[in-house]
Write an enzyme that holds these catalytic residues in place. Structure first.
Site, PDB file in Angstrom:
ATOM      1  N   ILE A  11      -8.028   1.497   9.720  1.00 43.64           N
ATOM      2  CA  ILE A  11      -8.453   2.236  10.909  1.00 43.64           C
ATOM      3  C   ILE A  11      -9.959   2.465  10.902  1.00 43.64           C
ATOM      4  CG2 ILE A  11      -8.236   4.600  10.016  1.00 43.64           C
ATOM      5  CD1 ILE A  11      -6.845   5.316  12.705  1.00 43.64           C
ATOM      6  N   GLY A  12     -10.597   2.096   9.776  1.00 41.37           N
ATOM      7  CA  GLY A  12     -12.043   2.217   9.678  1.00 41.37           C
ATOM      8  C   GLY A  12     -12.583   1.343   8.557  1.00 41.37           C
ATOM      9  N   GLY A  13     -12.141   0.076   8.555  1.00 36.99           N
ATOM     10  CA  GLY A  13     -12.552  -0.854   7.510  1.00 36.99           C
ATOM     11  C   GLY A  13     -11.658  -0.835   6.295  1.00 36.99           C
ATOM     12  N   SER A  14     -10.491  -0.217   6.392  1.00 34.28           N
ATOM     13  CA  SER A  14      -9.671   0.058   5.208  1.00 34.28           C
ATOM     14  C   SER A  14      -9.008  -1.155   4.577  1.00 34.28           C
ATOM     15  CB  SER A  14      -8.592   1.095   5.551  1.00 34.28           C
ATOM     16  OG  SER A  14      -9.186   2.324   5.880  1.00 34.28           O
TER      17      SER A  14
ATOM     18  N   SER B  96      -9.366   2.292   2.698  1.00 36.09           N
ATOM     19  CA  SER B  96      -8.355   3.030   1.976  1.00 36.09           C
ATOM     20  C   SER B  96      -7.326   2.149   1.256  1.00 36.09           C
ATOM     21  CB  SER B  96      -7.609   3.974   2.943  1.00 36.09           C
ATOM     22  OG  SER B  96      -6.943   3.237   3.963  1.00 36.09           O
TER      23      SER B  96
ATOM     24  N   LYS C 161       0.834  -1.200   0.000  1.00 38.15           N
ATOM     25  CA  LYS C 161       0.000   0.000   0.000  1.00 38.15           C
ATOM     26  C   LYS C 161       0.871   1.254   0.000  1.00 38.15           C
ATOM     27  CE  LYS C 161      -3.819   2.046   2.686  1.00 38.15           C
ATOM     28  NZ  LYS C 161      -4.673   1.869   3.891  1.00 38.15           N
TER      29      LYS C 161
END
Length: 481
Positions: free
Chosen positions: A184-187, A163, A88
């Site tokens: 950090i939020g479903g990334s 992300s 990434k």
């Protein structure tokens, strides 16, 4: 076409997971040069349609592969010897850029590796290149002003998620043996679900964050961030996690575990096909394990707490986003972008930051959240001692571009409906394995999550392999465009 007169065609190689490629290299059935060449040629063919890989190091990768073939320095400490992987964009890789999708960072070359990159290189991996993210990884759709938009290989009109959307899309088409993302939020889990691949968000504080951009300096955010693998098989996910984790998970027996599913009448939107897939998983597990319907502790508050934590110290992210013009404001830049499309910062990031300011918690509220989580951690740790939660990832398969952004960043606070499934693992710092279990009426992949407490990672991998074997395995996607 055969590669290097070896018994595998290019299509054979790109369908292999990292474990298989490493095995064939060790057995002298495949060279690292052949494997690396196959992936490079495949990326050059498919990447123009999906825009997943944004920076390549093909020449260096081929040279490294050649060196490894000549040295044959294979040991127990190099389980990825000669295996081509992707990374990434948010991770520092020596000699490559880390931009966060910001135009003003387009020439910043890193001179060090992130901790996780060092570990993967030490294990023998060869990095093919870096994959796309939303600007500053601050959205669940992958689009930015520097590199543009990543498309879903199953339908380029649909989102790849974010992300880690570039990783999800690239692995979906077999563009690398395995990859690395962050969540950090479903990334990790959104892209895995939307692109039909396997992904793993580790539990809190299990993998080093050093060398990830943007960095996490807020303690409540640090506990939510998990750095983990995205790939083609659960066994690969297990392998990579054990290489990068600070503690190797212990072997466990699954016989004492209870599997909990959310009740059908839970007041959250969920597509009927997703419900059907969860029902199939439930039936499969019920033949060997105890299965129950239940809403886990603190589920109702999770999405709002996630939003508040993400809004702490939003000014730091704002300074990064607007560093090209210190005289401007978020509202000015957002208006300029919406009217004229000539801001250097993507509208998704600008609007997300405007919204985050509205949710920014006070010092007292941060203190209250910290106390709430401390008490909740103890309760959940005990609750999940011998439980595995089986959740959906999102209410639907991958929608058209822009829809996820609208649903999560709506001023109507619809994130409370759409984020609880993934936010639960972030807020409580839980390890979560996402794997595909089927597809909907449009042929779009659908995945599920398996969650438990830190220390139960091996149980997640073991049950993931059973589901993978019984119900559905990764299938390489031919780009639809």
């Amino acid at each position: 076409m055969k590669v290097a007169n070896l018994p595998f065609q290019i299509n054979d190689i790109i369908e292999m997971d990292a474990t298989r490629i490493a095995k064939e290299i060790r057995a002298n059935n495949l060279t690292s040069v052949a494997a690396t060449t196959a992936y490079i040629e495949h990326i050059q063919k498919v990447n123009p349609h999906i825009h997943a890989l944004v920076e390549e190091r093909f020449e260096l990768a081929l040279q490294e592969a050649k060196d490894k073939d000549e040295e044959r320095a294979i040991t127990e400490d190099t389980p990825l010897y000669g295996v081509p992987i992707s990374i990434k964009e948010s991770f520092h890789v020596k000699g490559m850029k880390t931009t966060g999708g910001l135009v003003n960072r387009k020439d910043l070359i890193q001179n060090t590796d992130a901790d996780v990159v060092k570990l993967l290189k030490k294990a023998g991996a060869i990095i093919l290149g870096k994959t796309n993210t939303p600007a500053l990884c601050f959205c669940q759709e992958t689009n930015n002003k520097l590199y543009g938009r990543t498309n879903n290989p199953y339908d380029v009109n649909r989102t790849a998620g974010g992300s880690s959307g570039g990783e999800g899309a690239l692995l979906s088409v077999g563009g690398a043996a395995v990859g690395l993302g962050s969540d950090i939020g479903g990334s990790i889990r959104f892209p895995s679900h939307f692109n039909g691949v396997v992904g793993f968000k580790p539990g809190k504080f299990q993998v080093s964050h050093q060398g990830h951009f943007p960095p996490t300096t807020v303690p409540l955010q640090e506990r939510m961030l998990g750095i983990g693998p995205i790939g083609k098989s659960v066994r690969d996910i297990e392998l990579i996690y054990k290489l990068i984790a600070q503690k190797v998970p212990k072997q466990q027996s699954l016989t004492s575990y209870t599997f909990e599913f959310l009740p059908n009448d839970i007041p959250l939107p969920l597509h009927n096909v997703t419900k059907k897939m969860l029902y199939q998983v439930k039936n499969m597990l019920a033949t060997s394990f105890t299965v129950k319907d239940n809403i886990p502790p603190f589920m109702d508050e999770t999405a709002e707490i996630w939003q508040e934590i993400m809004s702490i110290d939003v000014n730091t992210i704002q300074r990064m986003a607007l560093s090209h013009d210190k005289t401007t404001t978020l509202l000015k830049e957002f208006t300029k972008e919406k009217l004229y499309q000539n801001s250097q910062t993507h509208a998704y990031l600008l609007w997300a930051l405007i919204g985050a300011k509205l949710f920014s918690p006070s010092s007292k509220r941060i203190h209250d959240i910290t106390a709430y989580l401390k008490n909740g951690d103890e309760y959940i740790d005990a609750y999940l001692a011998r439980r595995i939660l089986v959740f959906p990832v999102y209410h639907s398969s991958a929608p058209l571009h822009g829809k996820v952004y609208e649903e999560i960043f709506s001023i109507k606070k619809t994130f409370k409906q759409y984020m609880p499934f993934v936010a639960y693992a972030n807020v409580w710092g839980l390890p979560s394995l996402t794997l595909p279990v089927g597809s909907d009426e449009n042929g779009m992949p659908i995945g599920i999550q398996l969650m438990s407490r830190v220390g139960n990672e091996q149980a997640l991998f073991d049950i993931g392999k059973k589901i993978e074997k019984s119900l559905y395995r990764y299938q390489i996607c031919t780009v639809s465009h």
